[in-house]
Design a protein around this motif. Structure first.
Motif, PDB file in Angstrom:
ATOM      1  N   MET A  77      39.626  23.508  39.087  1.00  0.00           N
ATOM      2  CA  MET A  77      39.431  24.908  39.476  1.00  0.00           C
ATOM      3  C   MET A  77      38.741  25.030  40.836  1.00  0.00           C
ATOM      4  O   MET A  77      39.176  25.800  41.682  1.00  0.00           O
ATOM      5  CB  MET A  77      38.614  25.646  38.409  1.00  0.00           C
ATOM      6  CG  MET A  77      39.345  25.829  37.102  1.00  0.00           C
ATOM      7  SD  MET A  77      40.869  26.794  37.255  1.00  0.00           S
ATOM      8  CE  MET A  77      40.209  28.445  37.354  1.00  0.00           C
ATOM      9  N   ASN A 128      30.092  18.210  45.580  1.00  0.00           N
ATOM     10  CA  ASN A 128      30.408  17.862  44.192  1.00  0.00           C
ATOM     11  C   ASN A 128      29.578  16.653  43.795  1.00  0.00           C
ATOM     12  O   ASN A 128      29.321  15.767  44.618  1.00  0.00           O
ATOM     13  CB  ASN A 128      31.901  17.531  44.050  1.00  0.00           C
ATOM     14  CG  ASN A 128      32.332  17.453  42.591  1.00  0.00           C
ATOM     15  OD1 ASN A 128      32.273  18.445  41.880  1.00  0.00           O
ATOM     16  ND2 ASN A 128      32.750  16.287  42.147  1.00  0.00           N
ATOM     17  N   ARG A 129      29.122  16.638  42.527  1.00  0.00           N
ATOM     18  CA  ARG A 129      28.289  15.523  42.054  1.00  0.00           C
ATOM     19  C   ARG A 129      28.947  14.183  42.327  1.00  0.00           C
ATOM     20  O   ARG A 129      28.338  13.264  42.889  1.00  0.00           O
ATOM     21  CB  ARG A 129      28.012  15.697  40.549  1.00  0.00           C
ATOM     22  CG  ARG A 129      27.228  14.547  39.934  1.00  0.00           C
ATOM     23  CD  ARG A 129      27.000  14.785  38.465  1.00  0.00           C
ATOM     24  NE  ARG A 129      28.278  14.880  37.716  1.00  0.00           N
ATOM     25  CZ  ARG A 129      28.345  15.083  36.406  1.00  0.00           C
ATOM     26  NH1 ARG A 129      27.241  15.228  35.690  1.00  0.00           N
ATOM     27  NH2 ARG A 129      29.521  15.164  35.805  1.00  0.00           N
ATOM     28  N   THR A 130      30.199  14.080  41.942  1.00  0.00           N
ATOM     29  CA  THR A 130      30.967  12.874  42.262  1.00  0.00           C
ATOM     30  C   THR A 130      31.611  13.119  43.623  1.00  0.00           C
ATOM     31  O   THR A 130      32.604  13.844  43.737  1.00  0.00           O
ATOM     32  CB  THR A 130      32.050  12.626  41.185  1.00  0.00           C
ATOM     33  OG1 THR A 130      31.415  12.635  39.901  1.00  0.00           O
ATOM     34  CG2 THR A 130      32.769  11.316  41.407  1.00  0.00           C
ATOM     35  N   ARG A 152      35.339  13.311  44.769  1.00  0.00           N
ATOM     36  CA  ARG A 152      36.205  14.407  44.347  1.00  0.00           C
ATOM     37  C   ARG A 152      36.377  15.460  45.448  1.00  0.00           C
ATOM     38  O   ARG A 152      37.213  16.351  45.329  1.00  0.00           O
ATOM     39  CB  ARG A 152      35.633  15.068  43.089  1.00  0.00           C
ATOM     40  CG  ARG A 152      36.513  14.859  41.876  1.00  0.00           C
ATOM     41  CD  ARG A 152      35.949  15.505  40.640  1.00  0.00           C
ATOM     42  NE  ARG A 152      37.011  15.801  39.683  1.00  0.00           N
ATOM     43  CZ  ARG A 152      36.803  16.319  38.483  1.00  0.00           C
ATOM     44  NH1 ARG A 152      35.563  16.596  38.093  1.00  0.00           N
ATOM     45  NH2 ARG A 152      37.799  16.563  37.667  1.00  0.00           N
ATOM     46  N   LEU A 159      31.852  24.993  37.526  1.00  0.00           N
ATOM     47  CA  LEU A 159      31.306  23.853  36.785  1.00  0.00           C
ATOM     48  C   LEU A 159      31.678  23.941  35.319  1.00  0.00           C
ATOM     49  O   LEU A 159      32.117  24.989  34.834  1.00  0.00           O
ATOM     50  CB  LEU A 159      29.778  23.847  36.943  1.00  0.00           C
ATOM     51  CG  LEU A 159      29.290  23.821  38.407  1.00  0.00           C
ATOM     52  CD1 LEU A 159      27.833  24.216  38.502  1.00  0.00           C
ATOM     53  CD2 LEU A 159      29.543  22.455  39.026  1.00  0.00           C
ATOM     54  N   SER A 190      32.468  28.810  32.882  1.00  0.00           N
ATOM     55  CA  SER A 190      32.531  29.441  31.567  1.00  0.00           C
ATOM     56  C   SER A 190      31.292  29.107  30.740  1.00  0.00           C
ATOM     57  O   SER A 190      30.795  27.978  30.780  1.00  0.00           O
ATOM     58  CB  SER A 190      33.787  28.938  30.849  1.00  0.00           C
ATOM     59  OG  SER A 190      33.791  29.341  29.505  1.00  0.00           O
TER      60      SER A 190
END
Ligand code: NDP
Length: 289
Positions: free
Chosen positions: A14, A33-35, A38, A67, A94
């Motif tokens: 998303m 992004n945490r990783t 990505r 997230l 969500s």
């Protein structure tokens, strides 16, 4: 006017789709992004990589979050609380409506504002005509950034109460998930009799398309709390619900879903709604047993 710069945090399917839609509309987009890997694809397409969360927040006034849930927001933003002051966080993740309300309070203590978003389409439809997103929070924040938000899909402001967007989102998915499970259940009954899924599919589509017709007049009955029984009484529909459970048993498929529906009819009839219309089920559904 020049498209405003936006930060996107969270680059699952998303977040990546949102980033692409924003880039396509000419917005400068900073991503984190945490990783980190990505982010590679969208950075190659024009997004700017932030090395830290604080850097990502500092880059723009608007941070869109995509997230898994709201806990991820605390994990990420909690590491850079000083960078939040003056920022608008648009959380498109969500979770339950209550978590949105809590998040608004938490962000306010850090000098930030929350606009809650509930995006109603899968990644491949983000930014297309079919896409729509529920928003709740400050009307001023919504209006100020409406043009940017509209890049993701039709931006539908539902009110100042932060819980509302998440509530509309969950309500839509309530209909969606239950309907999809019903489709699979119906397919299983027919397959047990040797009917291949593709043979049944056009009939299932016809029923999906026709179902909304049955809502005519029902919202008004619910508001009045009166359910005049004409053709489709609770007794008549309840008998049908019995037959669906019987057909499921005969087919040897799971009966959980049709039994749940049947239990609503039985309780409505017990409560004296037998001669009333099927929407009288609302009286048992809206009150815990
Ligand atoms: P993913 O689960 O693929 O992506 C989740 C993102 O959250 C990743 O960037 C992941 O980082 C990050 N994340 C999760 N937990 C943490 C954490 N504790 N700390 C830091 N980062 C974390 O989700 P989607 O992209 O599919 O969906 C995002 C949101 O959009 C969800 O809330 C989903 O319900 C909603 N949504 C999804 C739709 C869909 O079709 N996929 C449709 C409509 C709404 P990392 O890469 O490091 O794991």
């Amino acid at each position: 006017t020049t498209p405003e710069p936006v930060t996107v945090i969270g680059l699952g399917p998303m977040g990546q789709a949102m980033t692409r839609a924003l880039l396509a509309a000419g917005h400068p987009v900073t991503v984190w992004n945490r990783t980190a890997s990505r982010a590679d694809a969208v950075v190659a397409e024009g997004a700017t990589r932030a090395d830290t969360v604080a850097e990502a927040l500092a880059a723009t006034h608007v941070a869109m979050l995509s997230l898994t849930d709201y806990q991820a927001m605390y994990d990420i933003l909690g590491a850079a609380p000083d960078a939040l002051a003056g920022r608008l966080v648009v959380n498109l993740s969500s979770d339950t409506p209550h978590r949105s309300t809590e998040a608004a309070q938490w962000l306010a203590t850090l000098g930030a504002r929350l606009l809650v978003g509930g995006i109603m389409v899968p990644a491949e439809l983000v930014g297309t005509e079919q896409s729509y997103v529920f928003y709740s929070g400050s009307r001023d924040d919504f209006r100020t950034h409406e043009t940017t938000l509209s890049v993701l899909g039709r931006a539908d402001y539902r009110g100042a109460d932060h819980a509302l967007a998440q509530l509309y989102y969950q309500a839509q998915l309530d209909i969606f998930l239950t309907s999809l499970a019903a489709y699979l259940h119906a397919t299983a009954m027919l397959r047990a009799a040797g009917v291949p899924a593709p043979v049944f599919a056009p009939y299932a589509r016809e029923m999906f398309d026709m179902t909304s017709y049955f809502l005519d007049g029902v919202p008004e009955e619910i508001e009045r709390g009166e359910y005049p029984g004409d053709a489709a009484t609770a007794t008549m529909m309840g008998a049908t619900a019995e037959h669906i459970v019987g057909a499921s048993e005969d087919a040897g498929v799971d009966t959980t879903l049709p039994r749940a529906v049947l239990s609503y009819y039985r309780r409505a009839i017990e409560a004296g709604h037998g001669a009333h219309g099927w929407p009288s089920l609302y009286e048992v559904i809206s009150r815990p047993a």
